[in-house]
Every structure is written in C-alpha cells, then in structure tokens.
Write a protein that holds these residues in place. Structure first.
Motif, mmCIF file in Angstrom:
data_model
loop_
_atom_site.group_PDB
_atom_site.id
_atom_site.type_symbol
_atom_site.label_atom_id
_atom_site.label_comp_id
_atom_site.label_asym_id
_atom_site.label_seq_id
_atom_site.Cartn_x
_atom_site.Cartn_y
_atom_site.Cartn_z
ATOM 1 N N ILE A 106 -43.203 -9.340 -1.468
ATOM 2 C CA ILE A 106 -42.771 -9.021 -2.832
ATOM 3 C C ILE A 106 -42.604 -10.289 -3.652
ATOM 4 N N GLY A 107 -42.375 -11.417 -2.992
ATOM 5 C CA GLY A 107 -42.273 -12.680 -3.714
ATOM 6 C C GLY A 107 -43.547 -13.049 -4.442
ATOM 7 N N LEU A 108 -44.674 -12.433 -4.048
ATOM 8 C CA LEU A 108 -45.911 -12.652 -4.796
ATOM 9 C C LEU A 108 -45.806 -12.116 -6.218
ATOM 10 N N LEU A 109 -44.883 -11.169 -6.444
ATOM 11 C CA LEU A 109 -44.795 -10.489 -7.739
ATOM 12 C C LEU A 109 -43.530 -10.801 -8.523
ATOM 13 N N VAL A 110 -42.474 -11.267 -7.855
ATOM 14 C CA VAL A 110 -41.199 -11.455 -8.552
ATOM 15 C C VAL A 110 -40.596 -12.800 -8.172
ATOM 16 N N GLY A 111 -39.624 -13.217 -8.949
ATOM 17 C CA GLY A 111 -38.863 -14.419 -8.647
ATOM 18 C C GLY A 111 -39.602 -15.701 -8.984
ATOM 19 N N SER A 112 -39.025 -16.798 -8.530
ATOM 20 C CA SER A 112 -39.588 -18.107 -8.861
ATOM 21 C C SER A 112 -40.956 -18.312 -8.233
ATOM 22 N N SER A 113 -41.193 -17.722 -7.055
ATOM 23 C CA SER A 113 -42.509 -17.890 -6.421
ATOM 24 C C SER A 113 -43.609 -17.255 -7.256
ATOM 25 N N ALA A 114 -43.322 -16.123 -7.878
ATOM 26 C CA ALA A 114 -44.323 -15.495 -8.746
ATOM 27 C C ALA A 114 -44.563 -16.332 -9.997
ATOM 28 N N ARG A 115 -43.466 -16.840 -10.581
ATOM 29 C CA ARG A 115 -43.594 -17.606 -11.826
ATOM 30 C C ARG A 115 -44.261 -18.961 -11.603
ATOM 31 N N THR A 116 -43.930 -19.617 -10.496
ATOM 32 C CA THR A 116 -44.411 -20.994 -10.305
ATOM 33 C C THR A 116 -45.640 -21.083 -9.415
ATOM 34 N N ARG A 117 -45.968 -20.002 -8.691
ATOM 35 C CA ARG A 117 -47.115 -20.057 -7.792
ATOM 36 C C ARG A 117 -48.161 -18.998 -8.133
ATOM 37 N N THR A 118 -47.791 -17.717 -8.021
ATOM 38 C CA THR A 118 -48.794 -16.655 -8.160
ATOM 39 C C THR A 118 -49.450 -16.664 -9.535
ATOM 40 N N LEU A 119 -48.656 -16.630 -10.579
ATOM 41 C CA LEU A 119 -49.219 -16.563 -11.927
ATOM 42 C C LEU A 119 -50.073 -17.787 -12.264
ATOM 43 N N PRO A 120 -49.612 -19.014 -11.987
ATOM 44 C CA PRO A 120 -50.474 -20.166 -12.277
ATOM 45 C C PRO A 120 -51.790 -20.142 -11.497
ATOM 46 N N VAL A 121 -51.751 -19.727 -10.230
ATOM 47 C CA VAL A 121 -52.995 -19.661 -9.450
ATOM 48 C C VAL A 121 -53.952 -18.656 -10.079
ATOM 49 N N ILE A 122 -53.438 -17.504 -10.467
ATOM 50 C CA ILE A 122 -54.297 -16.466 -11.041
ATOM 51 C C ILE A 122 -54.871 -16.907 -12.378
ATOM 52 N N THR A 123 -54.031 -17.390 -13.272
ATOM 53 C CA THR A 123 -54.525 -17.743 -14.607
ATOM 54 C C THR A 123 -55.482 -18.927 -14.564
ATOM 55 N N THR A 124 -55.215 -19.894 -13.685
ATOM 56 C CA THR A 124 -56.132 -21.026 -13.542
ATOM 57 C C THR A 124 -57.477 -20.569 -12.998
ATOM 58 N N TRP A 125 -57.438 -19.702 -11.984
ATOM 59 C CA TRP A 125 -58.674 -19.180 -11.385
ATOM 60 C C TRP A 125 -59.496 -18.421 -12.428
ATOM 61 N N LEU A 126 -58.828 -17.635 -13.256
ATOM 62 C CA LEU A 126 -59.537 -16.900 -14.303
ATOM 63 C C LEU A 126 -60.129 -17.849 -15.346
ATOM 64 N N GLU A 127 -59.362 -18.856 -15.731
ATOM 65 C CA GLU A 127 -59.857 -19.819 -16.716
ATOM 66 C C GLU A 127 -61.092 -20.539 -16.197
ATOM 67 N N GLU A 128 -61.105 -20.890 -14.930
ATOM 68 C CA GLU A 128 -62.242 -21.599 -14.344
ATOM 69 C C GLU A 128 -63.507 -20.744 -14.357
ATOM 70 N N ARG A 129 -63.339 -19.438 -14.483
ATOM 71 C CA ARG A 129 -64.484 -18.530 -14.504
ATOM 72 C C ARG A 129 -64.767 -17.995 -15.903
ATOM 73 N N GLY A 130 -64.191 -18.664 -16.880
ATOM 74 C CA GLY A 130 -64.426 -18.257 -18.260
ATOM 75 C C GLY A 130 -63.769 -16.938 -18.614
ATOM 76 N N LEU A 131 -62.710 -16.580 -17.870
ATOM 77 C CA LEU A 131 -62.040 -15.313 -18.100
ATOM 78 C C LEU A 131 -60.620 -15.493 -18.623
ATOM 79 N N ALA A 132 -60.381 -16.639 -19.220
ATOM 80 C CA ALA A 132 -59.102 -16.820 -19.904
ATOM 81 C C ALA A 132 -59.028 -15.846 -21.072
ATOM 82 N N SER A 133 -57.817 -15.466 -21.411
ATOM 83 C CA SER A 133 -57.675 -14.498 -22.489
ATOM 84 C C SER A 133 -58.294 -15.027 -23.777
ATOM 85 N N GLY A 134 -59.136 -14.200 -24.383
ATOM 86 C CA GLY A 134 -59.770 -14.569 -25.640
ATOM 87 C C GLY A 134 -61.073 -15.308 -25.497
ATOM 88 N N THR A 135 -61.496 -15.582 -24.216
ATOM 89 C CA THR A 135 -62.781 -16.293 -24.031
ATOM 90 C C THR A 135 -63.875 -15.329 -23.637
#
Length: 359
Positions: free
Chosen positions: A330-359
């Motif tokens: 559940i730490g993948l979705l909530v708490g500091s681990s989600a904010r500092t690890r899961t979300l940055p990994v996901i958004t960076t991975w999407l940006e690297e594939r040209g899937l950042a929001s608005g691109t």
C-alpha cells in the motif's frame, strides 16, 4: 551540588516534555475516537462520469485538463486509497503534474454480482470505462493498475485492438507460486475456492481480512503501536488512522471471479505461463505491446517481489521497464513513499516517452 544541577534540570525538562507529549496523545486519541478529528477520506472533488451495475467512473474536476490517466484499483478494497486524504492523495499528485485523473470504483458487490467472471471485468467494465474517458477527454487514457486491478488491466491490454498510450502496473501478482502460504493451500487442493463463498455467492469481507492478517499476524499490533508512538502528532495520527480504517474496510469479492482467480491464476499459474483463457479467448501477455512500466515494493508482503518481477519480461512490449521501490504493497500508493518515490518514477518515465501531460 553544582555538578548535579545540569543533569537534574535536563531530567526535569525531559519529564515535563514526556508529560506534555502524553497529554497531546490522550487529547488526539479522544478526538479521533469521538469522531471529532477523524480525517475525511476520498474527498477530492469529482463527478460520476459513467456507471454500470455497481461500477462507477469518477472524474476529478478541480485538476487540469491535460493528458488523461485512468486508475484501476483492486477488487478487494475500496478505491479511495488512491485519494486517501488531503495532502496524502495519489490523485492530487498526478493532478499536480498536470494529468486529468479518472478513477474506477468497483462498488460493493452483492448477490447480483456473484456471477461476474474475470472476463466481465476485462471485456465489459474496463473497456466501457476507457471508452467513457476517451469520449470525455478526446483521447485514450494512460492506465495505472494496482494489485488485482493491474491483473485486469494487463489482460484487457492483451485483448483490446486499441492499446493505451502506456500501461503501468503496481504490485501486480504474476507468478503465483511465489504468493506465499495462502496461494499454496489453493494450489495443492487443500482449499477449494467454493468453500469460501457465503450465501450471497461471494467471498465475505471478514474472510479476506483474516487472510491478510494471516500474512502478517502482528500487523494490527504493529499498527496500534505505531499509532500510539505518533499520536502526539495530530497530522501523523490522522494519516495512520485513515490508512488503518481503509485497510480494515474490505468489500465482498465476486464469487465467480474468485473461483476464476484460484483456478486460472493460482492453480494453473496462467500469468506466469504467459497465457490465460477467459471466456472463449486466450489472452496472451505477448500481445501487450504498449510502453510498459512494472513497479514493485521491496517490502511488499501481499505480492512479494518474486511474484511481481516476471511480468516485465512476459509482456510483448519492446519498451518494458521493471522498477523496485522501497515501499510496501500500500506504500506504493500512499504516504511519503508514494509522494517521494512512486509518483516521481511514474511521471519521469512518462515524460521520457513523450507522455508528459500536455505533450
């Protein structure tokens, strides 16, 4: 006497600080127990965009109208874990990165849903929700699935003629030989899935809760100890209470889907073989060709790392990445681990594939 003054003063100050901390603990405990200070959960503004049977699709309305993302939760718990509380919300995190967020809510199954098979979720509910997001936003959504929601998402992606721009899986059980003692009991035939169904034809919530407690016998005690040690901190106490309350609030598991899960995923270990037959069709993981991100928690006791890691190699995508994160299930979705690890990994991975929001 002079030499004793400093230690005595420090001891007195320490005792006073301890008394003050305990006073705050008692005050916060009474406020939470009395309902005065219990945190609101799942409260980000949203509308219901689509519904069918018990299933609804939420659209979070206060965020940006960027690239759409559809969150697919497990069938076992309530979906508001993705939007647990203000300041601790995966939904808020995605919105802060410019994404237009949608969330599937499976509802609370009853006897009318007992005959829902896995194919019902893979071929009916999920594609209908994707179509509703596409109609609302004008484009196909990125799919994020957690646990059994990820299983549904992967099997849908292996079946659909129109793949999503990207598929992200979080803690998705794949090799069920690595799922621990409960899976071993069903694999060895010591426990038949039909034996766990109640009069409604579903697996009752208490059975599911006891099953997870078997995985961590001291889990509740650890939670209460953690709550007590942090009860002096009002925000920390609220966060722990919200998560504990959610974790104990299971919903019935549709009986036919449960039988499918035991027979297809556990006994046949279908995902690990790369192919599962649902309905009248074989679903081959090699048919998942969209950019694929497989995330697992190194401290996950529900879907242990060895059960999750094979998925990245089984899909057919030429762009498949598997990432470990220092988090629990559940730490993948909530708490500091989600904010500092899961979300940055996901958004960076999407940006690297040209899937950042608005691109």
């Amino acid at each position: 006497m002079t030499g004793l003054a400093a230690p005595l003063t420090a001891s007195l100050h320490g005792a006073q600080a301890g008394l003050a901390r305990n006073a705050r603990r008692i005050t916060n405990a009474l406020r939470i127990a009395g309902g005065l200070d219990r945190p609101q959960t799942g409260c980000s503004p949203h509308t219901v965009l689509w519904s069918k049977d018990k299933v609804t699709l939420r659209h979070y309305t206060t965020g940006p109208h960027g690239r759409p993302v559809l969150l697919v939760p497990s069938l076992i718990n309530r979906s508001h874990v993705w939007d647990l509380r203000p300041g601790d919300s995966f939904v808020e995190g995605l919105q802060a990165n410019g994404y237009d967020v949608f969330l599937l809510d499976w509802g609370v199954p009853d006897e009318h849903d007992a005959h829902n098979s896995m194919a019902k979720y893979v071929d009916d509910y999920l594609p209908a929700a994707v179509a509703a997001v596409r109609e609302s936003s004008g484009e196909s959504p990125i799919i994020l699935g957690h646990c059994f929601g990820g299983v549904i998402s992967v099997l849908w992606a292996a079946s659909t003629p129109v793949p999503p721009p990207a598929l992200i899986c979080l803690g998705v059980p794949t090799d069920w030989l690595e799922m621990g003692p409960l899976a071993q009991m069903t694999q060895q035939g010591r426990l038949d899935p039909e034996d766990l169904l109640d009069d409604s034809g579903n697996v009752p919530p208490t059975t599911l809760l006891r099953s997870f407690q078997m995985l961590r016998p001291l889990g509740d005690l650890t939670g209460y100890v953690t709550l007590w040690t942090r009860l002096h901190d009002r925000r920390a106490a609220q966060a722990i209470w919200a998560l504990t309350d959610w974790a104990r609030d299971h919903v019935p598991f549709p009986g036919t889907t449960f039988v499918d899960m035991v027979r297809r995923l556990s006994r046949e270990n279908g995902l690990a073989t790369g192919s599962i037959r649902l309905g009248d069709r074989d679903r081959k993981l090699s048919d998942v060709t969209t950019p694929f991100l497989n995330i697992y928690g190194t401290y996950d006791h529900v879907t242990p790392p060895p059960s999750v890691t094979p998925l990245g190699d089984l899909v057919g995508s030429e762009d498949s990445v598997t990432r470990p994160l220092n988090a629990g299930h559940i730490g993948l979705l909530v708490g500091s681990s989600a904010r500092t690890r899961t979300l940055p990994v996901i958004t960076t991975w999407l940006e690297e594939r040209g899937l950042a929001s608005g691109t």
